[in-house]
Design an enzyme around this catalytic site. Sequence first.
Site, PDB file in Angstrom:
ATOM      1  N   SER A 177       0.852  -1.193   0.000  1.00 39.44           N
ATOM      2  CA  SER A 177       0.000   0.000   0.000  1.00 39.44           C
ATOM      3  C   SER A 177       0.882   1.236   0.000  1.00 39.44           C
ATOM      4  CB  SER A 177      -0.890  -0.001   1.250  1.00 39.44           C
ATOM      5  OG  SER A 177      -1.553   1.236   1.411  1.00 39.44           O
ATOM      6  N   TYR A 190      -2.003  -0.301  10.630  1.00 45.59           N
ATOM      7  CA  TYR A 190      -2.119  -0.673   9.216  1.00 45.59           C
ATOM      8  C   TYR A 190      -0.832  -0.325   8.479  1.00 45.59           C
ATOM      9  CZ  TYR A 190      -3.977  -0.913   4.447  1.00 45.59           C
ATOM     10  OH  TYR A 190      -4.179  -1.229   3.121  1.00 45.59           O
TER      11      TYR A 190
END
Length: 267
Positions: A177, A190
Amino acid sequence: MSFNLQSSKKLFIFLGKSLFSLLEAMIFALLPKPRKNVAGEIVLITGAGSGLGRLLALQFARLGSVLVLWDINKEGNEETCKMAREAGATRVHAYTCDCSQKEGVYRVADQVKKEVGDVSILINNAGIVTGKKFLDCPDELMEKSFDVNFKAHLWTYKAFLPAMIANDHGHLVCISSSAGLSGVNGLADYCASKFAAFGFAESVFVETFVQKQKGIKTTIVCPFFIKTGMFEGCTTGFLPLKTGLLIADYLGILHAMDGFVDQKKKL
């Protein structure tokens, strides 16, 4: 002074990498990279029951791949299986698997090897997001983020990489990501898990290179926040630019998979 020097160094490295990526994109826009034929390849996608995983499954279905779909959501995974067949896939296998559980990953992996064969393209896509500020996030949720977003990569690589090495043929795809490249407010766990996934995949890339395992290809993908439900309501503000979520149907990753690059690649 030392802090300023370190910050300046990081900035120059970032700008240098950005310039290199821009030049690379411009060059390959004029000189397209050779495409990899994935017809008949056994492609395993984790988190295939929805979102990006489903979109990837449909794209590989159109390209003639044999699909192995993993997801903890049995209903969603079976729906993806049905859609993949409608998209043209002749062989699709759906397995219910909790990627956060090491024993479960190994068990289902053994089942796949017996019922389908050796996986030749592994796409670690499964992911979760808590969306809570660090001190507000329960310990068990942070641990779950690491179990799914990072540790699952360890277990799937352990399960399928040996056969790729033995066959001198395989492709490892890590869906990291943009949050695995830079910290984001409210996404501490995250970001950390995606940083870990990126670092792990990059290390495996280096290992395959050093050990001259030329048949093993690697790809690391760092998309921006995608409008698939995980980041519903999320917006980002950057000065002077303000951006929203990427529309998944038009993600560059899908076009990249359509022309899946037959070379080691680090993004």
